[in-house]
Design a protein around this motif. Sequence first.
Motif, PDB file in Angstrom:
ATOM      1  N   THR A 192      45.929  46.950  46.437  1.00  0.00           N
ATOM      2  CA  THR A 192      46.329  47.633  45.211  1.00  0.00           C
ATOM      3  C   THR A 192      47.213  48.816  45.546  1.00  0.00           C
ATOM      4  N   LYS A 193      47.895  49.334  44.541  1.00  0.00           N
ATOM      5  CA  LYS A 193      48.745  50.501  44.716  1.00  0.00           C
ATOM      6  C   LYS A 193      47.938  51.792  44.664  1.00  0.00           C
ATOM      7  N   GLU A 194      46.913  51.815  43.795  1.00  0.00           N
ATOM      8  CA  GLU A 194      46.126  53.036  43.619  1.00  0.00           C
ATOM      9  C   GLU A 194      44.812  52.685  42.929  1.00  0.00           C
ATOM     10  N   ILE A 195      43.748  53.364  43.337  1.00  0.00           N
ATOM     11  CA  ILE A 195      42.456  53.254  42.660  1.00  0.00           C
ATOM     12  C   ILE A 195      41.936  54.662  42.419  1.00  0.00           C
ATOM     13  N   ILE A 196      41.580  54.951  41.175  1.00  0.00           N
ATOM     14  CA  ILE A 196      40.929  56.215  40.838  1.00  0.00           C
ATOM     15  C   ILE A 196      39.539  55.880  40.303  1.00  0.00           C
ATOM     16  N   LEU A 197      38.510  56.322  40.996  1.00  0.00           N
ATOM     17  CA  LEU A 197      37.143  56.069  40.573  1.00  0.00           C
ATOM     18  C   LEU A 197      36.717  57.090  39.526  1.00  0.00           C
ATOM     19  N   LEU A 198      36.119  56.598  38.435  1.00  0.00           N
ATOM     20  CA  LEU A 198      35.620  57.450  37.372  1.00  0.00           C
ATOM     21  C   LEU A 198      34.105  57.385  37.323  1.00  0.00           C
ATOM     22  N   SER A 199      33.523  58.137  36.419  1.00  0.00           N
ATOM     23  CA  SER A 199      32.075  58.116  36.249  1.00  0.00           C
ATOM     24  C   SER A 199      31.630  56.807  35.604  1.00  0.00           C
ATOM     25  N   GLY A 200      30.345  56.489  35.766  1.00  0.00           N
ATOM     26  CA  GLY A 200      29.745  55.372  35.043  1.00  0.00           C
ATOM     27  C   GLY A 200      30.152  53.995  35.501  1.00  0.00           C
ATOM     28  N   GLY A 201      30.702  53.869  36.711  1.00  0.00           N
ATOM     29  CA  GLY A 201      31.063  52.550  37.206  1.00  0.00           C
ATOM     30  C   GLY A 201      32.394  52.030  36.701  1.00  0.00           C
ATOM     31  N   TYR A 202      33.300  52.923  36.355  1.00  0.00           N
ATOM     32  CA  TYR A 202      34.633  52.524  35.907  1.00  0.00           C
ATOM     33  C   TYR A 202      35.680  53.031  36.882  1.00  0.00           C
ATOM     34  N   ALA A 203      36.822  52.368  36.907  1.00  0.00           N
ATOM     35  CA  ALA A 203      37.928  52.769  37.772  1.00  0.00           C
ATOM     36  C   ALA A 203      39.248  52.409  37.101  1.00  0.00           C
ATOM     37  N   ILE A 204      40.289  53.158  37.457  1.00  0.00           N
ATOM     38  CA  ILE A 204      41.651  52.840  37.053  1.00  0.00           C
ATOM     39  C   ILE A 204      42.355  52.269  38.271  1.00  0.00           C
ATOM     40  N   ILE A 205      42.811  51.027  38.155  1.00  0.00           N
ATOM     41  CA  ILE A 205      43.472  50.357  39.272  1.00  0.00           C
ATOM     42  C   ILE A 205      44.923  50.068  38.902  1.00  0.00           C
ATOM     43  N   THR A 206      45.828  50.432  39.795  1.00  0.00           N
ATOM     44  CA  THR A 206      47.240  50.098  39.641  1.00  0.00           C
ATOM     45  C   THR A 206      47.573  49.026  40.669  1.00  0.00           C
ATOM     46  N   ALA A 207      48.088  47.891  40.194  1.00  0.00           N
ATOM     47  CA  ALA A 207      48.301  46.760  41.099  1.00  0.00           C
ATOM     48  C   ALA A 207      49.433  45.882  40.594  1.00  0.00           C
ATOM     49  N   GLU A 208      50.002  45.114  41.509  1.00  0.00           N
ATOM     50  CA  GLU A 208      51.022  44.136  41.132  1.00  0.00           C
ATOM     51  C   GLU A 208      50.384  43.036  40.282  1.00  0.00           C
ATOM     52  N   GLU A 209      51.172  42.501  39.374  1.00  0.00           N
ATOM     53  CA  GLU A 209      50.663  41.462  38.479  1.00  0.00           C
ATOM     54  C   GLU A 209      50.126  40.264  39.254  1.00  0.00           C
ATOM     55  N   SER A 210      50.754  39.953  40.368  1.00  0.00           N
ATOM     56  CA  SER A 210      50.336  38.801  41.164  1.00  0.00           C
ATOM     57  C   SER A 210      48.961  38.985  41.804  1.00  0.00           C
ATOM     58  N   GLU A 211      48.464  40.221  41.844  1.00  0.00           N
ATOM     59  CA  GLU A 211      47.174  40.497  42.480  1.00  0.00           C
ATOM     60  C   GLU A 211      46.006  40.516  41.500  1.00  0.00           C
ATOM     61  N   ILE A 212      46.280  40.379  40.202  1.00  0.00           N
ATOM     62  CA  ILE A 212      45.211  40.513  39.206  1.00  0.00           C
ATOM     63  C   ILE A 212      44.156  39.417  39.369  1.00  0.00           C
ATOM     64  N   ASP A 213      44.583  38.191  39.585  1.00  0.00           N
ATOM     65  CA  ASP A 213      43.612  37.108  39.767  1.00  0.00           C
ATOM     66  C   ASP A 213      42.728  37.372  40.975  1.00  0.00           C
ATOM     67  N   TRP A 214      43.324  37.859  42.059  1.00  0.00           N
ATOM     68  CA  TRP A 214      42.532  38.161  43.256  1.00  0.00           C
ATOM     69  C   TRP A 214      41.553  39.298  42.993  1.00  0.00           C
ATOM     70  N   ILE A 215      42.008  40.344  42.305  1.00  0.00           N
ATOM     71  CA  ILE A 215      41.112  41.467  41.973  1.00  0.00           C
ATOM     72  C   ILE A 215      39.943  40.970  41.137  1.00  0.00           C
ATOM     73  N   SER A 216      40.234  40.127  40.155  1.00  0.00           N
ATOM     74  CA  SER A 216      39.186  39.588  39.286  1.00  0.00           C
ATOM     75  C   SER A 216      38.181  38.748  40.066  1.00  0.00           C
TER      76      SER A 216
END
Length: 320
Positions: free
Chosen positions: A55-79
Motif C-alpha cells: 500500500t501507499k499509506e496506512i493510518i491506524l485509527l481507534s476502534g479497529g479502523y484504518a485509512i488505507i491508500t492503495a493502487e486500484e489493482s491492489e484492492i482485491d489483494w487487500i480484501s
Amino acid sequence: MNDQKLENLLNLALDATDAEREKSLNMNFGYDRQNRIWELIVRYHGDLSGVGERTKEIILLSGGYAIITAEESEIDWISSQPEVEYIEKPKRLFFSAAQGRSASCINPLQTGAFDLRGQGVLVAVIDSGVDYFHPDFRNEDGTTRIVSLWDQTIQRPKRNDAMETDITSKGENISEEGTEDTEDTGKIKEGTGEEIRGVEYTKEQINEALAAGSREAGYRIVPSRDLSGHGTEVLGIAAGNGQASGGQYRGVASKSDILVVKIGTAGSEFAGTVELMLALDYVIRKAMELGKPVAINLSFGNVYGSHVPYTRGILGLNRS
C-alpha cells in the motif's frame, strides 16, 4: 461475483468505467484517476503490517479502523487478507444548515441558579475552519479561547536543517530547498493524523498571531483561514461569547474552551468521510489529553446510508 468484503458502492465504482464515475459525485470520490489510486476506509483486526508492504499509506485509527491508500489493482489483494473485515470508499460531505440559538430552547438553563454556559467543557467544531481573529472566540484580555486548531488543508512544511521554512497565507511552502516531511511508502502511522496531514496550531501560536498587530502579520504565523465563513458561523452559534455584539448575541456554550478542525484535503476545501474520521479521532484524543468532556459540532454530512456509524461504531463515542 462482487467481493462481499467491499461495500456495494465501492463494488459499483470498481466495475464502472472512468466516464461513468465522472458523472457521479460519489463514485469518483476518493479516487485519483491519474494515478489510479484509492483512499479506503477499512475495518480490521490484528496486525496490518503485512498489508503495508503493498500500500501507499496506512493510518491506524481507534476502534479497529484504518485509512488505507492503495493502487486500484491492489484492492482485491487487500480484501483477501484475513485481518481485513470490511472495506468502503470515502463519501463526499456537504454543509448542513445550522439552527439559531433561539430554536434550541436552552435560555432557561442559562438564567438563575443554573447558569450553564459551557464552563469546564470543550466545544469542538469540525467544519470549514474559523476566523480566529473574531472577538467572540477571544477572552476579555484579547487572548484566544481556542486550545488547538488543526487545518487539514494546509500542506505540511518541508524540512531542512540548513534553512528556515516559510509558509504563505495559503499554507504553501515557498522554500527553494528541502524535502517534504513524509514517511516511507507503506509505513503505518498510528492514531496521529495531525502529524501526517495538514498542520496543527497551538494556543500559543494563535496568541502570537493575534498579537502580531494585523491580520496580514498574524496569517504569516497561523495561515489557517475560513474561506466560506461556515465554520465561523456555526462556532459562533455553538460557543461564541458575544464580545463582538456587546454580549447581545452569544452562543450556547459561551464560556467553554474551543477546539477547531478545518476539514478537507491539502489544497482543497472539499472533504470526505476519511477526513471526518481523522478529525473525530483527533478531537477525542485531544479531549482525553486535556481531561475535559467534549461536545462536537458537525455541520457536514451526506445522504448516503446510516447516520450513526461514525459517532458510534468507529470511534466508540457511545462508550466515551
